[in-house]
Design a protein around this motif. Structure first.
Motif, PDB file in Angstrom:
ATOM      1  N   ILE A  93      43.688  28.148  35.747  1.00 12.68           N
ATOM      2  CA  ILE A  93      45.263  28.897  35.374  1.00 12.68           C
ATOM      3  C   ILE A  93      46.217  28.282  36.083  1.00 12.68           C
ATOM      4  O   ILE A  93      47.354  28.029  35.311  1.00 12.68           O
ATOM      5  N   ASN A  94      46.234  28.100  37.265  1.00 13.64           N
ATOM      6  CA  ASN A  94      47.380  27.339  37.995  1.00 13.64           C
ATOM      7  C   ASN A  94      47.849  26.225  37.425  1.00 13.64           C
ATOM      8  O   ASN A  94      48.908  25.722  37.133  1.00 13.64           O
ATOM      9  N   ARG A  95      46.664  25.199  37.221  1.00 19.26           N
ATOM     10  CA  ARG A  95      46.908  23.760  36.592  1.00 19.26           C
ATOM     11  C   ARG A  95      47.574  23.827  35.370  1.00 19.26           C
ATOM     12  O   ARG A  95      48.366  23.208  34.947  1.00 19.26           O
ATOM     13  N   SER A  96      47.038  24.686  34.386  1.00 20.48           N
ATOM     14  CA  SER A  96      47.708  24.865  33.210  1.00 20.48           C
ATOM     15  C   SER A  96      49.132  25.400  33.117  1.00 20.48           C
ATOM     16  O   SER A  96      49.865  24.719  32.505  1.00 20.48           O
ATOM     17  N   ALA A  97      49.260  26.496  33.969  1.00 16.66           N
ATOM     18  CA  ALA A  97      50.644  26.734  34.164  1.00 16.66           C
ATOM     19  C   ALA A  97      51.810  25.824  34.646  1.00 16.66           C
ATOM     20  O   ALA A  97      52.906  25.424  33.949  1.00 16.66           O
ATOM     21  N   VAL A  98      51.158  24.863  35.514  1.00 17.66           N
ATOM     22  CA  VAL A  98      52.121  23.867  36.256  1.00 17.66           C
ATOM     23  C   VAL A  98      52.135  22.820  35.207  1.00 17.66           C
ATOM     24  O   VAL A  98      53.045  22.092  34.968  1.00 17.66           O
ATOM     25  N   GLN A 102      38.600  31.026  43.287  1.00 14.60           N
ATOM     26  CA  GLN A 102      39.307  29.906  44.011  1.00 14.60           C
ATOM     27  C   GLN A 102      39.438  28.705  43.060  1.00 14.60           C
ATOM     28  O   GLN A 102      40.286  28.157  43.061  1.00 14.60           O
ATOM     29  N   TYR A 103      38.201  28.208  43.076  1.00 14.78           N
ATOM     30  CA  TYR A 103      37.851  27.046  42.614  1.00 14.78           C
ATOM     31  C   TYR A 103      37.574  26.946  41.070  1.00 14.78           C
ATOM     32  O   TYR A 103      37.210  25.897  40.570  1.00 14.78           O
ATOM     33  N   GLY A 104      37.574  28.065  40.584  1.00 17.52           N
ATOM     34  CA  GLY A 104      37.085  28.315  39.212  1.00 17.52           C
ATOM     35  C   GLY A 104      38.286  28.601  38.308  1.00 17.52           C
ATOM     36  O   GLY A 104      39.296  27.885  38.274  1.00 17.52           O
ATOM     37  N   LEU A 105      38.308  30.033  37.705  1.00 19.87           N
ATOM     38  CA  LEU A 105      39.403  30.299  37.034  1.00 19.87           C
ATOM     39  C   LEU A 105      40.754  30.129  37.434  1.00 19.87           C
ATOM     40  O   LEU A 105      41.761  29.858  36.897  1.00 19.87           O
ATOM     41  N   THR A 106      40.968  30.689  38.802  1.00 14.82           N
ATOM     42  CA  THR A 106      42.095  30.481  39.407  1.00 14.82           C
ATOM     43  C   THR A 106      42.866  29.203  39.381  1.00 14.82           C
ATOM     44  O   THR A 106      44.126  28.968  39.071  1.00 14.82           O
ATOM     45  N   SER A 107      42.087  28.287  39.724  1.00 13.29           N
ATOM     46  CA  SER A 107      42.655  26.803  39.754  1.00 13.29           C
ATOM     47  C   SER A 107      42.959  26.162  38.345  1.00 13.29           C
ATOM     48  O   SER A 107      43.899  25.730  38.079  1.00 13.29           O
ATOM     49  N   ILE A 134      52.608  33.404  37.636  1.00 12.36           N
ATOM     50  CA  ILE A 134      51.023  32.924  37.400  1.00 12.36           C
ATOM     51  C   ILE A 134      50.511  32.848  38.911  1.00 12.36           C
ATOM     52  O   ILE A 134      49.522  33.293  39.387  1.00 12.36           O
ATOM     53  N   TYR A 135      51.167  32.135  39.988  1.00 10.08           N
ATOM     54  CA  TYR A 135      50.845  32.039  41.227  1.00 10.08           C
ATOM     55  C   TYR A 135      50.832  33.121  41.970  1.00 10.08           C
ATOM     56  O   TYR A 135      49.665  33.602  42.907  1.00 10.08           O
TER      57      TYR A 135
END
Length: 113
Positions: free
Chosen positions: A42-47, A35-40, A23-24
């Motif tokens: 997605i990364n938080r959900s995965a983690v 970077q501060y929207g969907l990317t963030s 994902i990263y």
């Protein structure tokens, strides 16, 4: 040490950690404006998926562990939704989406079995 009971030995945790890396690597290529929207998100959900598996493993009692597995599953569903949004916005091509989505489905099957 090899027989030590640890969350790191759980296949579901190992696969979830592998998904986080994928994902990263995927979101690294998203537009900087995301970077501060969907990317963030997605990364938080995965983690959140392996994090909750590990936290649940450390809790006393099966009920607590199952509750944290359920939280992991909720984060996985959130991730699947966000990946679908990224695909619909053409941030991810179909081939990459299909491969990562199948990884999420495998983890989903493990969490629900």
């Amino acid at each position: 040490m090899d027989n030590e009971k640890t969350f790191r030995r759980l296949m579901i945790w190992q696969k979830s950690m592998g998904l986080v890396i994928k994902i990263y690597e995927l979101t690294k290529k998203f537009s900087k404006s995301e970077q501060y929207g969907l990317t963030s998100q997605i990364n938080r959900s995965a983690v959140s998926i392996p994090s909750n598996i590990a936290e649940g493993f450390g809790r006393k009692g099966t009920n607590d562990y199952l509750r944290f597995l359920n939280i992991s599953l909720s984060s996985l569903f959130e991730l699947q939704t966000q990946l679908e949004i990224a695909f619909n916005l053409n941030f991810i091509n179909e081939n990459k989406f299909d491969r990562i989505y199948e990884d999420t489905r495998e983890i989903e099957r493990m969490l629900t079995s």
